[in-house]
Motif scaffolding. Sequence first.
Motif, PDB file in Angstrom:
ATOM      1  N   UNK A 166      36.399 138.735  24.563  1.00  0.00           N
ATOM      2  CA  UNK A 166      36.513 139.888  23.681  1.00  0.00           C
ATOM      3  C   UNK A 166      37.832 139.807  22.907  1.00  0.00           C
ATOM      4  N   UNK A 167      37.959 140.618  21.859  1.00  0.00           N
ATOM      5  CA  UNK A 167      39.180 140.594  21.055  1.00  0.00           C
ATOM      6  C   UNK A 167      40.389 141.115  21.816  1.00  0.00           C
ATOM      7  N   UNK A 168      40.146 141.774  22.964  1.00  0.00           N
ATOM      8  CA  UNK A 168      41.251 142.271  23.778  1.00  0.00           C
ATOM      9  C   UNK A 168      41.629 141.299  24.900  1.00  0.00           C
ATOM     10  N   UNK A 169      40.915 140.155  24.998  1.00  0.00           N
ATOM     11  CA  UNK A 169      41.173 139.187  26.065  1.00  0.00           C
ATOM     12  C   UNK A 169      41.952 137.991  25.525  1.00  0.00           C
ATOM     13  N   UNK A 170      43.016 137.578  26.230  1.00  0.00           N
ATOM     14  CA  UNK A 170      43.792 136.418  25.779  1.00  0.00           C
ATOM     15  C   UNK A 170      42.923 135.160  25.694  1.00  0.00           C
ATOM     16  N   UNK A 171      43.061 134.443  24.605  1.00  0.00           N
ATOM     17  CA  UNK A 171      42.348 133.178  24.430  1.00  0.00           C
ATOM     18  C   UNK A 171      42.945 132.421  23.265  1.00  0.00           C
ATOM     19  N   UNK A 207      32.554 130.843  17.534  1.00  0.00           N
ATOM     20  CA  UNK A 207      33.341 130.199  18.588  1.00  0.00           C
ATOM     21  C   UNK A 207      33.790 131.204  19.643  1.00  0.00           C
ATOM     22  N   UNK A 208      34.270 132.365  19.204  1.00  0.00           N
ATOM     23  CA  UNK A 208      34.726 133.380  20.155  1.00  0.00           C
ATOM     24  C   UNK A 208      33.567 133.863  21.016  1.00  0.00           C
ATOM     25  N   UNK A 209      32.412 134.052  20.396  1.00  0.00           N
ATOM     26  CA  UNK A 209      31.244 134.506  21.154  1.00  0.00           C
ATOM     27  C   UNK A 209      30.866 133.473  22.214  1.00  0.00           C
ATOM     28  N   UNK A 210      31.030 132.198  21.886  1.00  0.00           N
ATOM     29  CA  UNK A 210      30.616 131.160  22.822  1.00  0.00           C
ATOM     30  C   UNK A 210      31.536 131.089  24.039  1.00  0.00           C
ATOM     31  N   UNK A 211      32.839 131.250  23.821  1.00  0.00           N
ATOM     32  CA  UNK A 211      33.748 131.201  24.963  1.00  0.00           C
ATOM     33  C   UNK A 211      33.809 132.553  25.674  1.00  0.00           C
ATOM     34  N   UNK A 212      33.012 133.514  25.175  1.00  0.00           N
ATOM     35  CA  UNK A 212      32.812 134.812  25.834  1.00  0.00           C
ATOM     36  C   UNK A 212      34.124 135.553  26.057  1.00  0.00           C
TER      37      UNK A 212
END
Length: 431
Positions: A60-65, A53-58
């Motif tokens: 990174x682990x340092x970006x708020x989402x 899921x994280x890869x799909x919404x593009x």
Amino acid sequence: MNAVLKRKVLYVQVQFESPVNVSSGENEVTDSDVLRECNGTPFITGSSLAGAMRAYIEKEKSEPCLLGYSDGDAGKMSSLFISDLTFEENPVIGVRDGVSLSDKKTAVTQSKYDIEILEAGVKAHFYLELVIRENDDEMMMDQELATIFCGINAGEIRLGAKKTRGFGEFKIVRLSEKVYSKENYLEYADSYNPEKWENCNNELESWIKKASWSPKVIHVDVPLRMKGGISIRRYAAKKGEPDYVHLTDHGVPVIPGSSLAGAMHHRIKTILNELVQDGIELPKDIGDIMNLSFGYVKDTQACASNIIISEAEIEGAKPMTMIRTGVSRFESGVKDGALYKERTYVDGKVNLRLQIRRSADPEEEKWILGILLLALKDLQNGYLAVGGQTAIGRGVFSENGPLLIDGEAGREEEMIAEILTNMAVNRGIEG
């Protein structure tokens, strides 16, 4: 203080459209065994779902989402909790083997491998819990989650190994939602009990409408008809079976994405070499084009394939069992011990589905699609065969309907002409 206002718990029922292998890292049965619980039941971890899921919404682990982030002293825990995926029935477990081939279609030494898979058709479920706090933008969080649901049902989010070669594709068949707040917080105790979800409404469509979504790939569909038999062999493991049988999955004959990719790779490289021999200037070196299109792993560097090829089911094919024997080419006589029985399938229909990742560089996207279309036209016209025994007519196809690019017919000639024109090719293109 950032207090919790409510919790949305979603029950997500899915069905796998293709085989899946989420590896345990063990190799007791095959080179890559599937992940199992202590009682031997296969499952897929929530971390695998979260990663896809994280890869799909593009992000990174340092970006708020939605899935949280950590950036130095700043950060936030994930607002979305994801359970493990549990299968609702005992999945059929199979083994797929493969081998790397050279440009001359011969096996590369020590490149044989096998992996354990869960066959297609099995249903499963998992839970998503979205925690809404005082300072959260609930609408934005819903939109991000809805985008993930769109990606799953478009076949753009897949799980496990060999995702670019047809594995791990699944669809949401039912999505139900319950909201817990201070008014009904005691009911939350049963929120992960599957029996409590049996009579709930399917709210998938209402969630899909929340998404501001556009495809991240170009979808290509190629309807084909088999002109004869096909031979992608699985060696018999049961007494009484033929020595060789064509590969099947959940009882249906299939053409694996790896076989289709191998045929495409070989044909595209041949086409590029012919263009160079004709004095055409390519946008990149042939090796770079092939690596970018089909991916590569070299030492510590790697690139995922930008061409994704789904496993294709063969519909309406008839099984045919034949008894054959090897013949010595020097003596023109039968070889001792060379008699064998084989089961193939003939006269079927195939809908070949491919995806090309959209690129930040529109020109790069165009020529990857253009060279792929050249190979697909050869496949439609019977010039490119797939699988084994192609020298005796196996694996040959003909056109069975228009080629579709993002659902539109009749675009391929224009796109092929454009890519060749951009390569300074001054000659006509025949269909």
